[in-house]
Design a protein around this motif. Structure first.
Motif, PDB file in Angstrom:
ATOM      1  N   LEU A 167       0.737  -1.166  -0.067  1.00 13.43           N
ATOM      2  CA  LEU A 167      -0.082   0.018  -0.331  1.00 13.43           C
ATOM      3  C   LEU A 167       1.310   1.242   0.402  1.00 13.43           C
ATOM      4  O   LEU A 167       0.435   1.876  -0.587  1.00 13.43           O
ATOM      5  CB  LEU A 167      -0.848  -0.187   1.434  1.00 13.43           C
ATOM      6  N   SER A 168       1.997   1.256   1.211  1.00 12.77           N
ATOM      7  CA  SER A 168       2.792   2.533   0.213  1.00 12.77           C
ATOM      8  C   SER A 168       3.186   2.882  -0.844  1.00 12.77           C
ATOM      9  O   SER A 168       3.758   4.185  -1.000  1.00 12.77           O
ATOM     10  CB  SER A 168       4.409   2.260   1.696  1.00 12.77           C
ATOM     11  N   GLU A 169       3.670   1.247  -1.418  1.00 12.48           N
ATOM     12  CA  GLU A 169       4.266   1.810  -2.401  1.00 12.48           C
ATOM     13  C   GLU A 169       2.781   2.068  -3.760  1.00 12.48           C
ATOM     14  O   GLU A 169       4.244   3.511  -4.826  1.00 12.48           O
ATOM     15  CB  GLU A 169       5.248   0.611  -3.147  1.00 12.48           C
ATOM     16  N   LEU A 170       2.505   2.344  -3.602  1.00 12.31           N
ATOM     17  CA  LEU A 170       0.914   2.301  -4.432  1.00 12.31           C
ATOM     18  C   LEU A 170       0.565   3.460  -3.920  1.00 12.31           C
ATOM     19  O   LEU A 170       0.520   4.429  -5.051  1.00 12.31           O
ATOM     20  CB  LEU A 170       0.264   1.259  -4.497  1.00 12.31           C
ATOM     21  N   CYS A 171       0.924   4.230  -2.895  1.00 11.23           N
ATOM     22  CA  CYS A 171       0.306   5.418  -3.137  1.00 11.23           C
ATOM     23  C   CYS A 171       1.094   6.719  -3.333  1.00 11.23           C
ATOM     24  O   CYS A 171       0.958   7.624  -2.924  1.00 11.23           O
ATOM     25  CB  CYS A 171      -0.223   5.255  -1.192  1.00 11.23           C
ATOM     26  N   THR A 172       2.640   6.100  -3.154  1.00 13.00           N
ATOM     27  CA  THR A 172       3.647   6.827  -3.150  1.00 13.00           C
ATOM     28  C   THR A 172       3.625   7.324  -5.107  1.00 13.00           C
ATOM     29  O   THR A 172       3.769   8.559  -5.200  1.00 13.00           O
ATOM     30  CB  THR A 172       4.967   5.942  -2.893  1.00 13.00           C
ATOM     31  N   HIS A 173       3.447   6.368  -5.745  1.00 11.51           N
ATOM     32  CA  HIS A 173       3.667   6.340  -6.816  1.00 11.51           C
ATOM     33  C   HIS A 173       2.440   7.162  -7.362  1.00 11.51           C
ATOM     34  O   HIS A 173       2.449   7.217  -9.310  1.00 11.51           O
ATOM     35  CB  HIS A 173       4.122   5.160  -7.393  1.00 11.51           C
ATOM     36  N   MET A 174       1.127   7.132  -7.546  1.00 13.72           N
ATOM     37  CA  MET A 174      -0.287   6.585  -7.615  1.00 13.72           C
ATOM     38  C   MET A 174      -0.881   8.074  -7.049  1.00 13.72           C
ATOM     39  O   MET A 174      -0.529   8.613  -5.711  1.00 13.72           O
ATOM     40  CB  MET A 174      -1.053   6.319  -7.422  1.00 13.72           C
ATOM     41  N   PRO A 175      -1.747   8.662  -8.158  1.00 14.07           N
ATOM     42  CA  PRO A 175      -1.796  10.111  -7.182  1.00 14.07           C
ATOM     43  C   PRO A 175      -3.594   9.960  -6.236  1.00 14.07           C
ATOM     44  O   PRO A 175      -3.866  10.592  -7.448  1.00 14.07           O
ATOM     45  CB  PRO A 175      -1.979  11.402  -8.633  1.00 14.07           C
ATOM     46  N   VAL A 176      -2.861   9.080  -5.594  1.00  7.86           N
ATOM     47  CA  VAL A 176      -4.303   8.964  -4.486  1.00  7.86           C
ATOM     48  C   VAL A 176      -3.324   9.878  -3.465  1.00  7.86           C
ATOM     49  O   VAL A 176      -2.273  10.274  -2.739  1.00  7.86           O
ATOM     50  CB  VAL A 176      -4.535   8.215  -4.349  1.00  7.86           C
ATOM     51  N   GLN A 177      -4.778  10.191  -2.651  1.00  7.68           N
ATOM     52  CA  GLN A 177      -4.120  10.566  -1.071  1.00  7.68           C
ATOM     53  C   GLN A 177      -4.336   9.476   0.396  1.00  7.68           C
ATOM     54  O   GLN A 177      -5.743   9.397   0.335  1.00  7.68           O
ATOM     55  CB  GLN A 177      -4.633  11.689  -0.020  1.00  7.68           C
ATOM     56  N   LEU A 178      -3.988   8.434   0.444  1.00 10.78           N
ATOM     57  CA  LEU A 178      -4.210   7.579   2.184  1.00 10.78           C
ATOM     58  C   LEU A 178      -4.608   8.394   3.381  1.00 10.78           C
ATOM     59  O   LEU A 178      -3.285   9.146   4.059  1.00 10.78           O
ATOM     60  CB  LEU A 178      -3.387   6.611   1.794  1.00 10.78           C
ATOM     61  N   HIS A 179      -5.118   8.302   4.379  1.00 11.10           N
ATOM     62  CA  HIS A 179      -5.825   8.809   5.086  1.00 11.10           C
ATOM     63  C   HIS A 179      -5.786   8.265   6.361  1.00 11.10           C
ATOM     64  O   HIS A 179      -5.535   7.987   7.958  1.00 11.10           O
ATOM     65  CB  HIS A 179      -7.288   9.632   5.358  1.00 11.10           C
ATOM     66  N   ALA A 180      -6.643   6.765   6.031  1.00  8.72           N
ATOM     67  CA  ALA A 180      -6.377   5.773   7.345  1.00  8.72           C
ATOM     68  C   ALA A 180      -6.443   4.504   6.763  1.00  8.72           C
ATOM     69  O   ALA A 180      -6.079   4.651   5.542  1.00  8.72           O
ATOM     70  CB  ALA A 180      -7.363   5.917   8.307  1.00  8.72           C
ATOM     71  N   PHE A 181      -6.079   3.687   7.377  1.00  9.09           N
ATOM     72  CA  PHE A 181      -5.717   1.794   6.997  1.00  9.09           C
ATOM     73  C   PHE A 181      -6.540   1.202   8.459  1.00  9.09           C
ATOM     74  O   PHE A 181      -5.681   2.183   9.472  1.00  9.09           O
ATOM     75  CB  PHE A 181      -4.584   1.623   6.122  1.00  9.09           C
ATOM     76  N   VAL A 182      -6.361   0.090   8.230  1.00  2.21           N
ATOM     77  CA  VAL A 182      -6.567  -0.902   9.265  1.00  2.21           C
ATOM     78  C   VAL A 182      -6.560  -2.396   8.637  1.00  2.21           C
ATOM     79  O   VAL A 182      -7.310  -2.783   7.816  1.00  2.21           O
ATOM     80  CB  VAL A 182      -7.594  -0.903  10.334  1.00  2.21           C
ATOM     81  N   PHE A 183      -5.010  -3.393   9.367  1.00  2.00           N
ATOM     82  CA  PHE A 183      -5.040  -4.505   7.837  1.00  2.00           C
ATOM     83  C   PHE A 183      -5.858  -5.570   9.906  1.00  2.00           C
ATOM     84  O   PHE A 183      -5.095  -5.709  10.736  1.00  2.00           O
ATOM     85  CB  PHE A 183      -4.022  -4.684   7.577  1.00  2.00           C
ATOM     86  N   MET A 184      -6.899  -5.850   9.507  1.00  2.00           N
ATOM     87  CA  MET A 184      -6.997  -7.355  10.693  1.00  2.00           C
ATOM     88  C   MET A 184      -6.674  -8.589   9.402  1.00  2.00           C
ATOM     89  O   MET A 184      -6.404  -9.146   8.867  1.00  2.00           O
ATOM     90  CB  MET A 184      -8.065  -7.101  10.789  1.00  2.00           C
ATOM     91  N   GLY A 185      -7.022 -10.117  10.404  1.00  4.27           N
ATOM     92  CA  GLY A 185      -6.460 -10.730   9.856  1.00  4.27           C
ATOM     93  C   GLY A 185      -7.321 -11.438   8.308  1.00  4.27           C
ATOM     94  O   GLY A 185      -6.887 -12.684   8.118  1.00  4.27           O
ATOM     95  N   ASN A 186      -8.689 -11.538   8.588  1.00  4.37           N
ATOM     96  CA  ASN A 186      -9.570 -11.241   7.381  1.00  4.37           C
ATOM     97  C   ASN A 186      -9.540 -10.369   6.693  1.00  4.37           C
ATOM     98  O   ASN A 186     -10.626 -10.829   5.622  1.00  4.37           O
ATOM     99  CB  ASN A 186     -10.747 -12.517   7.815  1.00  4.37           C
ATOM    100  N   HIS A 187      -9.387  -9.050   6.875  1.00  7.56           N
ATOM    101  CA  HIS A 187     -10.062  -7.833   6.015  1.00  7.56           C
ATOM    102  C   HIS A 187      -9.209  -6.847   6.246  1.00  7.56           C
ATOM    103  O   HIS A 187      -8.831  -6.750   7.431  1.00  7.56           O
ATOM    104  CB  HIS A 187     -11.522  -7.669   6.039  1.00  7.56           C
ATOM    105  N   PHE A 188      -9.291  -5.911   5.765  1.00  6.88           N
ATOM    106  CA  PHE A 188      -8.719  -4.794   5.255  1.00  6.88           C
ATOM    107  C   PHE A 188     -10.476  -3.636   4.855  1.00  6.88           C
ATOM    108  O   PHE A 188     -11.008  -3.465   4.459  1.00  6.88           O
ATOM    109  CB  PHE A 188      -7.598  -4.599   4.567  1.00  6.88           C
ATOM    110  N   HIS A 189      -9.292  -2.336   5.582  1.00  8.14           N
ATOM    111  CA  HIS A 189     -10.665  -0.972   5.770  1.00  8.14           C
ATOM    112  C   HIS A 189      -9.121   0.387   4.835  1.00  8.14           C
ATOM    113  O   HIS A 189      -7.865   0.552   5.850  1.00  8.14           O
ATOM    114  CB  HIS A 189     -11.281  -0.903   6.801  1.00  8.14           C
TER     115      HIS A 189
END
Length: 405
Positions: A167-189
């Protein structure tokens, strides 16, 4: 006897006809022809509630021929409407057709869903499916999530670290802004804002593909990790909405019982907002930065605010936040529905430019120049190709002069 004005109007009985447009020009683009057909009839199975005179049920290309399955009152009305297509063809055939036990095998319903987000298999409905259509433009804030098949707990510490790296690599090279994230055992937000007309679909496709590839390489497995297409909600980017959404994401580890203190969970953006760990890839939303201009004051406020919200029970599981849709004021929702509900009838090369624009490849002046120059460039390439073919045919017939010794 006068007719009762309050009586329900009985729709006319429609007959089925199969129309074949023979010998279309080779230069006719498939999507462009489909667009012209849709624009000509305007009505198909998705809005039978209007009792239309013409219902377009299927479109199927066969080489240089095009077959249409149309429901209408009479053949005369159908032929009159077909003249408005303005698609060059050698001949036309129109015959009555019995639709009993007939099922489309040409992907027309899937094309409608892909193009408009509307399903032709649901007659009587005209509903914008927000989980299938995504708005195009700048400054749209998305809440994106997805799960593993059957909610299996596939992600451990190594997998979560790998997902964060991707996710860090993609948001560095693509024109998007990442505001928040959370990675769980079976899903992500994720909470993401698109800029420069980039497509959220492109970002998520690349993210899920890279995560699946690296996971399979790590565990010597194969196949996808996701139960289906990602889900998303479009949020109006106000300070109150964004704080509510980010708080809900950060409370996931607490609701699952993984940690007793949220700051002990490393695979969420809480530590960044609380000032415990700085992440360069994260961007605090602009409404929050405007309300609290100094970073240390904002971080201290957020620690107290999150603790108070969780203590008061306001961050429990909410089914509304896990449902695809739109969240915001009435004006925001109405404007978004109008954008998604009214597709434009555009030529094929304009659609290609918009596709490039959604992918973040062209925008602004480059888009305008592309619109102006595309027909000229295509004509020049065709003339150059024809000249090269002519030279290949004529070249061997020309006399060859041997050079003197």
């Amino acid at each position: 006897m006068q007719a009762d004005p309050g009586a329900k109007k009985i729709p006319p009985k429609l007959r089925s006809y199969r129309v074949r447009l023979r010998r279309l020009p080779q230069s006719a683009d498939g999507d462009f022809v489909f667009e012209k057909v849709i624009a000509c009839f305007k009505l198909h199975e998705r809005n039978l509630y209007q009792a239309p005179d013409f219902v377009l049920c299927d479109v199927a290309p066969f080489g240089r021929n095009l077959d249409l399955l149309v429901k209408t009152q009479s053949k005369k009305l159908l032929l009159k409407r077909l003249k408005k297509l303005n698609i060059p063809h050698r001949s036309l055939r129109c015959r009555a057709f019995d639709p009993a036990n007939w099922k489309s095998r040409h992907g027309f319903a899937a094309w409608l869903v892909h193009q408009y987000g509307l399903d032709s298999s649901d007659p009587g409905r005209r509903k914008v499916r927000i989980h299938q259509r995504r708005p195009i433009g700048n400054n749209y804030t998305y809440h994106v999530w997805n799960r593993t098949p059957h909610r299996q707990l596939l992600f451990g510490e190594a997998e979560k670290e790998m997902m964060l790296q991707v996710l860090s690599e993609l948001c560095t090279h693509m024109p998007v802004q990442l505001h928040a994230f959370v990675f769980m055992g079976n899903h992500f937000h994720l909470v993401v804002t698109t800029i420069q007309d980039v497509s959220i679909s492109q970002l998520m496709q690349e993210f899920e593909w890279q995560v699946s590839t690296r996971y399979n390489r790590l565990h010597q497995t194969s196949g996808t990790l996701w139960q289906g297409p990602f889900k998303h909600t479009v949020w109006e980017p106000t300070a109150a909405n964004l704080v509510r959404l980010i708080d809900y994401l950060h409370a996931n580890p607490l609701r699952a019982g993984l940690v007793a203190d949220v700051q002990d969970y490393r695979w969420s953006s809480y530590r960044h907002y609380a000032g415990l760990q700085r992440r360069k890839v994260l961007v605090v939303p602009l409404p929050l930065r405007r309300r609290w201009t100094e970073r240390k004051i904002r971080e201290a406020w957020y620690r107290d605010h999150f603790a108070e919200q969780y203590r008061s029970g306001k961050l429990q599981y909410d089914a509304d936040l896990a449902t695809p849709g739109m969240v915001g004021s009435k004006n925001f929702v109405r404007a978004l529905q109008q954008q998604l509900g009214g597709p434009y009838r555009l030529p094929a090369f304009v659609k290609n430019v918009l596709r490039l624009q959604r992918q973040g490849k062209v925008w602004g002046l480059k888009t305008f120049l592309h619109l102006l120059c595309k027909p000229v460039v295509d004509g020049w390439l065709q003339a150059q190709h024809a000249w090269m073919e002519l030279a290949d045919r004529v070249g061997p017939l020309l006399p060859v002069r041997e050079s003197p010794d």
